[in-house]
Design a protein around this motif. Structure first.
Motif, PDB file in Angstrom:
ATOM      1  N   THR A  42       0.831  -1.205   0.000  1.00  0.00           N
ATOM      2  CA  THR A  42       0.000   0.000   0.000  1.00  0.00           C
ATOM      3  C   THR A  42       0.863   1.250   0.000  1.00  0.00           C
ATOM      4  O   THR A  42       0.589   2.193  -0.754  1.00  0.00           O
ATOM      5  N   TYR A  43       1.895   1.274   0.818  1.00  0.00           N
ATOM      6  CA  TYR A  43       2.788   2.433   0.858  1.00  0.00           C
ATOM      7  C   TYR A  43       3.513   2.612  -0.472  1.00  0.00           C
ATOM      8  O   TYR A  43       3.645   3.731  -0.970  1.00  0.00           O
ATOM      9  N   ALA A  44       3.960   1.515  -1.060  1.00  0.00           N
ATOM     10  CA  ALA A  44       4.651   1.606  -2.349  1.00  0.00           C
ATOM     11  C   ALA A  44       3.718   2.129  -3.431  1.00  0.00           C
ATOM     12  O   ALA A  44       4.112   2.966  -4.253  1.00  0.00           O
ATOM     13  N   LEU A  45       2.476   1.667  -3.431  1.00  0.00           N
ATOM     14  CA  LEU A  45       1.520   2.157  -4.425  1.00  0.00           C
ATOM     15  C   LEU A  45       1.190   3.627  -4.218  1.00  0.00           C
ATOM     16  O   LEU A  45       1.000   4.369  -5.179  1.00  0.00           O
ATOM     17  N   ARG A  46       1.128   4.061  -2.994  1.00  0.00           N
ATOM     18  CA  ARG A  46       0.890   5.497  -2.733  1.00  0.00           C
ATOM     19  C   ARG A  46       2.064   6.335  -3.217  1.00  0.00           C
ATOM     20  O   ARG A  46       1.876   7.420  -3.778  1.00  0.00           O
ATOM     21  N   ILE A  47       3.267   5.856  -3.016  1.00  0.00           N
ATOM     22  CA  ILE A  47       4.445   6.581  -3.508  1.00  0.00           C
ATOM     23  C   ILE A  47       4.442   6.618  -5.029  1.00  0.00           C
ATOM     24  O   ILE A  47       4.692   7.666  -5.641  1.00  0.00           O
ATOM     25  N   ILE A  48       4.131   5.483  -5.660  1.00  0.00           N
ATOM     26  CA  ILE A  48       4.075   5.432  -7.127  1.00  0.00           C
ATOM     27  C   ILE A  48       2.998   6.378  -7.642  1.00  0.00           C
ATOM     28  O   ILE A  48       3.215   7.117  -8.613  1.00  0.00           O
ATOM     29  N   GLY A  49       1.839   6.389  -7.007  1.00  0.00           N
ATOM     30  CA  GLY A  49       0.758   7.284  -7.423  1.00  0.00           C
ATOM     31  C   GLY A  49       1.150   8.747  -7.288  1.00  0.00           C
ATOM     32  O   GLY A  49       0.870   9.561  -8.180  1.00  0.00           O
ATOM     33  N   ALA A  50       1.798   9.085  -6.186  1.00  0.00           N
ATOM     34  CA  ALA A  50       2.228  10.469  -5.994  1.00  0.00           C
ATOM     35  C   ALA A  50       3.284  10.877  -7.019  1.00  0.00           C
ATOM     36  O   ALA A  50       3.257  11.999  -7.535  1.00  0.00           O
ATOM     37  N   PHE A  53       1.574  11.389 -10.385  1.00  0.00           N
ATOM     38  CA  PHE A  53       0.835  12.647 -10.381  1.00  0.00           C
ATOM     39  C   PHE A  53       1.793  13.834 -10.500  1.00  0.00           C
ATOM     40  O   PHE A  53       1.528  14.780 -11.252  1.00  0.00           O
ATOM     41  N   ALA A  54       2.909  13.771  -9.790  1.00  0.00           N
ATOM     42  CA  ALA A  54       3.907  14.845  -9.889  1.00  0.00           C
ATOM     43  C   ALA A  54       4.491  14.926 -11.301  1.00  0.00           C
ATOM     44  O   ALA A  54       4.707  16.024 -11.822  1.00  0.00           O
ATOM     45  N   LEU A  55       4.733  13.779 -11.924  1.00  0.00           N
ATOM     46  CA  LEU A  55       5.207  13.773 -13.306  1.00  0.00           C
ATOM     47  C   LEU A  55       4.213  14.473 -14.213  1.00  0.00           C
ATOM     48  O   LEU A  55       4.597  15.283 -15.067  1.00  0.00           O
ATOM     49  N   LEU A  57       2.026  16.788 -13.381  1.00  0.00           N
ATOM     50  CA  LEU A  57       2.062  18.226 -13.110  1.00  0.00           C
ATOM     51  C   LEU A  57       3.279  18.895 -13.738  1.00  0.00           C
ATOM     52  O   LEU A  57       3.175  19.979 -14.319  1.00  0.00           O
ATOM     53  N   PHE A  58       4.430  18.265 -13.605  1.00  0.00           N
ATOM     54  CA  PHE A  58       5.640  18.852 -14.173  1.00  0.00           C
ATOM     55  C   PHE A  58       5.582  18.905 -15.692  1.00  0.00           C
ATOM     56  O   PHE A  58       5.941  19.918 -16.297  1.00  0.00           O
ATOM     57  N   LEU A  59       5.150  17.839 -16.320  1.00  0.00           N
ATOM     58  CA  LEU A  59       5.063  17.850 -17.778  1.00  0.00           C
ATOM     59  C   LEU A  59       4.058  18.882 -18.267  1.00  0.00           C
ATOM     60  O   LEU A  59       4.312  19.593 -19.242  1.00  0.00           O
ATOM     61  N   GLY A  60       2.937  18.971 -17.597  1.00  0.00           N
ATOM     62  CA  GLY A  60       1.954  19.986 -17.966  1.00  0.00           C
ATOM     63  C   GLY A  60       2.482  21.394 -17.759  1.00  0.00           C
ATOM     64  O   GLY A  60       2.279  22.278 -18.596  1.00  0.00           O
ATOM     65  N   GLY A  61       3.168  21.607 -16.656  1.00  0.00           N
ATOM     66  CA  GLY A  61       3.750  22.930 -16.382  1.00  0.00           C
ATOM     67  C   GLY A  61       4.840  23.303 -17.372  1.00  0.00           C
ATOM     68  O   GLY A  61       4.892  24.449 -17.842  1.00  0.00           O
ATOM     69  N   PHE A  62       5.700  22.345 -17.702  1.00  0.00           N
ATOM     70  CA  PHE A  62       6.752  22.630 -18.674  1.00  0.00           C
ATOM     71  C   PHE A  62       6.177  22.872 -20.060  1.00  0.00           C
ATOM     72  O   PHE A  62       6.656  23.733 -20.800  1.00  0.00           O
ATOM     73  N   ALA A  63       5.138  22.136 -20.427  1.00  0.00           N
ATOM     74  CA  ALA A  63       4.503  22.356 -21.731  1.00  0.00           C
ATOM     75  C   ALA A  63       3.866  23.739 -21.783  1.00  0.00           C
ATOM     76  O   ALA A  63       3.975  24.450 -22.793  1.00  0.00           O
ATOM     77  N   LEU A  64       3.228  24.143 -20.696  1.00  0.00           N
ATOM     78  CA  LEU A  64       2.631  25.472 -20.642  1.00  0.00           C
ATOM     79  C   LEU A  64       3.694  26.558 -20.709  1.00  0.00           C
ATOM     80  O   LEU A  64       3.553  27.535 -21.451  1.00  0.00           O
TER      81      LEU A  64
END
Length: 70
Positions: A42-50, A53-55, A57-64
């Motif tokens: 469960t902890y590993a999946l939460r880290i992977i999910g976070a 999600f951060a990836l 956000l970063f890709l969207g921000g860099f594209a913008l």
């Protein structure tokens, strides 16, 4: 519009949605990935999910930022 500028937000949205799905329902993701029901999975999946999600956000921000600077 270049292919890179078009591809970055698409990959970003896909990564963000996958990350949110894993964060919201780690039990379903564990079943799909056959990761088990333990706390460590469960902890590993939460880290992977976070991180996914951060990836997104970063890709969207860099594209913008790239779009606004061009």
């Amino acid at each position: 519009m270049t292919r890179t500028l078009l591809l970055m937000p698409i990959v970003g949205v896909a990564a963000a949605l996958a990350g949110l799905a894993i964060l919201a329902r780690p039990a379903i993701a564990a079943r799909l990935l056959r990761a088990g029901d333990g706390d460590a999975a469960t902890y590993a999946l939460r880290i992977i999910g976070a991180m996914l999600f951060a990836l997104g956000l970063f890709l969207g921000g860099f594209a913008l930022a790239l779009r606004l600077s061009a």
